[in-house]
Design a protein around this motif. Structure first.
Motif, PDB file in Angstrom:
ATOM      1  N   ASN A   1       0.815  -1.214   0.000  1.00  0.00           N
ATOM      2  CA  ASN A   1       0.000   0.000   0.000  1.00  0.00           C
ATOM      3  C   ASN A   1       0.849   1.265   0.000  1.00  0.00           C
ATOM      4  O   ASN A   1       0.493   2.278   0.597  1.00  0.00           O
ATOM      5  CB  ASN A   1      -0.949  -0.002   1.198  1.00  0.00           C
ATOM      6  N   ASP A   2       2.004   1.162  -0.641  1.00  0.00           N
ATOM      7  CA  ASP A   2       2.847   2.329  -0.910  1.00  0.00           C
ATOM      8  C   ASP A   2       3.514   2.915   0.333  1.00  0.00           C
ATOM      9  O   ASP A   2       3.823   4.104   0.376  1.00  0.00           O
ATOM     10  CB  ASP A   2       2.044   3.412  -1.638  1.00  0.00           C
ATOM     11  N   PHE A   3       3.718   2.081   1.371  1.00  0.00           N
ATOM     12  CA  PHE A   3       4.566   2.471   2.479  1.00  0.00           C
ATOM     13  C   PHE A   3       5.957   1.886   2.236  1.00  0.00           C
ATOM     14  O   PHE A   3       6.096   0.813   1.639  1.00  0.00           O
ATOM     15  CB  PHE A   3       4.045   1.915   3.814  1.00  0.00           C
ATOM     16  N   GLU A   4       6.979   2.584   2.715  1.00  0.00           N
ATOM     17  CA  GLU A   4       8.329   2.017   2.748  1.00  0.00           C
ATOM     18  C   GLU A   4       8.484   1.365   4.121  1.00  0.00           C
ATOM     19  O   GLU A   4       8.311   2.034   5.149  1.00  0.00           O
ATOM     20  CB  GLU A   4       9.357   3.126   2.545  1.00  0.00           C
ATOM     21  N   VAL A   5       8.765   0.068   4.147  1.00  0.00           N
ATOM     22  CA  VAL A   5       8.653  -0.708   5.382  1.00  0.00           C
ATOM     23  C   VAL A   5       9.971  -1.360   5.772  1.00  0.00           C
ATOM     24  O   VAL A   5      10.692  -1.900   4.919  1.00  0.00           O
ATOM     25  CB  VAL A   5       7.581  -1.821   5.225  1.00  0.00           C
ATOM     26  N   ARG A   6      10.259  -1.324   7.069  1.00  0.00           N
ATOM     27  CA  ARG A   6      11.341  -2.126   7.642  1.00  0.00           C
ATOM     28  C   ARG A   6      10.845  -2.722   8.957  1.00  0.00           C
ATOM     29  O   ARG A   6       9.959  -2.153   9.607  1.00  0.00           O
ATOM     30  CB  ARG A   6      12.607  -1.291   7.870  1.00  0.00           C
ATOM     31  N   CYS A   7      11.432  -3.846   9.342  1.00  0.00           N
ATOM     32  CA  CYS A   7      11.025  -4.540  10.568  1.00  0.00           C
ATOM     33  C   CYS A   7      12.256  -4.866  11.407  1.00  0.00           C
ATOM     34  O   CYS A   7      13.323  -5.188  10.864  1.00  0.00           O
ATOM     35  CB  CYS A   7      10.292  -5.840  10.248  1.00  0.00           C
ATOM     36  N   ILE A   8      12.092  -4.813  12.727  1.00  0.00           N
ATOM     37  CA  ILE A   8      13.164  -5.164  13.662  1.00  0.00           C
ATOM     38  C   ILE A   8      12.583  -6.085  14.736  1.00  0.00           C
ATOM     39  O   ILE A   8      11.495  -5.814  15.266  1.00  0.00           O
ATOM     40  CB  ILE A   8      13.778  -3.911  14.320  1.00  0.00           C
ATOM     41  N   MET A   9      13.305  -7.154  15.067  1.00  0.00           N
ATOM     42  CA  MET A   9      12.903  -8.031  16.161  1.00  0.00           C
ATOM     43  C   MET A   9      14.154  -8.655  16.786  1.00  0.00           C
ATOM     44  O   MET A   9      15.241  -8.595  16.190  1.00  0.00           O
ATOM     45  CB  MET A   9      11.935  -9.108  15.670  1.00  0.00           C
ATOM     46  N   PRO A  10      14.049  -9.254  17.975  1.00  0.00           N
ATOM     47  CA  PRO A  10      15.220  -9.927  18.559  1.00  0.00           C
ATOM     48  C   PRO A  10      15.561 -11.199  17.782  1.00  0.00           C
ATOM     49  O   PRO A  10      14.689 -11.858  17.227  1.00  0.00           O
ATOM     50  CB  PRO A  10      14.757 -10.276  19.983  1.00  0.00           C
ATOM     51  N   ARG A  11      16.844 -11.560  17.777  1.00  0.00           N
ATOM     52  CA  ARG A  11      17.269 -12.817  17.174  1.00  0.00           C
ATOM     53  C   ARG A  11      17.375 -13.854  18.307  1.00  0.00           C
ATOM     54  O   ARG A  11      18.460 -14.200  18.776  1.00  0.00           O
ATOM     55  CB  ARG A  11      18.601 -12.652  16.462  1.00  0.00           C
ATOM     56  N   TYR A  12      16.204 -14.323  18.761  1.00  0.00           N
ATOM     57  CA  TYR A  12      16.183 -15.347  19.804  1.00  0.00           C
ATOM     58  C   TYR A  12      16.913 -16.601  19.312  1.00  0.00           C
ATOM     59  O   TYR A  12      16.911 -16.917  18.118  1.00  0.00           O
ATOM     60  CB  TYR A  12      14.747 -15.729  20.160  1.00  0.00           C
ATOM     61  N   GLY A  13      17.482 -17.348  20.251  1.00  0.00           N
ATOM     62  CA  GLY A  13      18.215 -18.554  19.903  1.00  0.00           C
ATOM     63  C   GLY A  13      17.368 -19.641  19.281  1.00  0.00           C
ATOM     64  O   GLY A  13      17.900 -20.570  18.657  1.00  0.00           O
ATOM     65  N   VAL A  14      16.046 -19.545  19.424  1.00  0.00           N
ATOM     66  CA  VAL A  14      15.164 -20.558  18.837  1.00  0.00           C
ATOM     67  C   VAL A  14      14.927 -20.316  17.344  1.00  0.00           C
ATOM     68  O   VAL A  14      14.354 -21.158  16.669  1.00  0.00           O
ATOM     69  CB  VAL A  14      13.792 -20.594  19.562  1.00  0.00           C
ATOM     70  N   ILE A  15      15.358 -19.175  16.837  1.00  0.00           N
ATOM     71  CA  ILE A  15      15.174 -18.872  15.411  1.00  0.00           C
ATOM     72  C   ILE A  15      16.267 -19.562  14.609  1.00  0.00           C
ATOM     73  O   ILE A  15      17.457 -19.356  14.856  1.00  0.00           O
ATOM     74  CB  ILE A  15      15.186 -17.351  15.172  1.00  0.00           C
ATOM     75  N   ASN A  16      15.864 -20.387  13.678  1.00  0.00           N
ATOM     76  CA  ASN A  16      16.806 -21.152  12.877  1.00  0.00           C
ATOM     77  C   ASN A  16      17.373 -20.272  11.763  1.00  0.00           C
ATOM     78  O   ASN A  16      16.667 -19.913  10.822  1.00  0.00           O
ATOM     79  CB  ASN A  16      16.097 -22.375  12.275  1.00  0.00           C
ATOM     80  N   GLU A  17      18.658 -19.928  11.895  1.00  0.00           N
ATOM     81  CA  GLU A  17      19.269 -19.002  10.939  1.00  0.00           C
ATOM     82  C   GLU A  17      19.371 -19.603   9.533  1.00  0.00           C
ATOM     83  O   GLU A  17      19.203 -18.903   8.534  1.00  0.00           O
ATOM     84  CB  GLU A  17      20.653 -18.579  11.421  1.00  0.00           C
TER      85      GLU A  17
END
Length: 271
Positions: free
Chosen positions: A37-53
């Motif tokens: 919808n024509d927004f410029e978007v970025r996201c930030i979240m923690p890199r918890y150890g349960v997240i499979n890189e």
């Protein structure tokens, strides 16, 4: 120069990287639809150890890493990694630190015991997120915070980061989702949260009890708008925060909403 409005999502959870509650899927859809919808978007979240890189194809952003985040007279190195939301050209930045996020659990250990440093982890993440945005040199028009881990950010924007040009014109939305906790953050939490001389005792007062209700109220009262993102919120909290003066309130529209109400809110905050 892009004329698009810029929206930054700072979240405890975003599907498919971490799915603690149904709101993680709403955030996924909201970020993608904002981008469409024509927004410029970025996201930030923690890199918890349960997240499979490997599965999520995270890789370090060398040009952004190397920041030291000072909290409670200690410096903690901040590593920044990035991935993309599946089926969307939309980047998600993950804030990492071995001491706070390497552990293979989120807020409780293998015995379901609450981590004694969850408050400090929250302070590190909130300050780290804002320092990362400064390093981006990317001034957001709207910062959409969600989850109790982000609750200090609205207050920091009004105090410690008030004079930072990158945040000078942004509006803050605080979404209250379904994730809660019954414990209390560590007794040093308020001292740890006081990251700058511009922060006064009255600014920290809403967070003082360190319980879930106090933390989310602190995030809500310091924001420009409050969004109730689940039906599972204590009715007492909903009634109290709905009466907060000078706030735009977004009521929960159901899990099958097309999210139009969010875009109406964003455009009302930043015409």
């Amino acid at each position: 120069m892009s004329s698009k409005k810029r929206i930054l999502f700072i979240a405890t959870e975003i599907s498919p990287f971490l799915e603690l509650t149904e709101f993680s899927e709403i955030l996924n859809s909201l970020a993608i639809k904002s981008n469409e919808n024509d927004f410029e978007v970025r996201c930030i979240m923690p890199r918890y150890g349960v997240i499979n890189e490997r599965r999520h194809k995270l890789h370090e952003v060398v040009r952004l890493s190397g920041i030291n985040v000072s909290v409670d007279n200690d410096d903690y190195p901040l590593q920044i990694k990035v991935s993309s939301l599946p089926n969307a050209r939309l980047q998600v930045y993950f804030l990492d630190n071995d001491e706070f996020f390497k552990r293979k659990f989120i807020f409780r250990d293998e015995n379901e015991e609450w981590f004694e440093d969850n408050g400090l982890r929250s302070v590190f993440f909130c300050k780290g997120a804002l320092e990362t945005v400064k390093k981006f040199g990317w001034p957001p028009d709207i910062i959409h915070c969600s989850g109790w881990m982000t609750a200090l950010i609205p207050m920091y924007i009004k105090t410690a980061y008030k004079k930072e040009p990158v945040f000078s014109n942004c509006k803050v939305v605080y979404s209250i989702g379904g994730e809660t906790f019954d414990e209390t953050l560590e007794k040093d939490f308020i001292r740890q949260a006081n990251i700058h001389a511009a922060i006064k005792p009255k600014d920290l007062e809403p967070y003082k009890k360190g319980d879930y209700e106090s933390i989310i109220k602190g995030g809500a009262v310091n924001s420009d708008a409050i969004a109730f993102a689940t039906e599972n919120i204590d009715e007492k909290i909903v009634k109290e925060l709905s009466k907060t003066r000078g706030k735009k309130i977004l009521k929960f529209q159901g899990y099958d909403s097309d999210l139009t109400e969010y875009f109406e809110l964003f455009n009302e905050l930043v015409p």
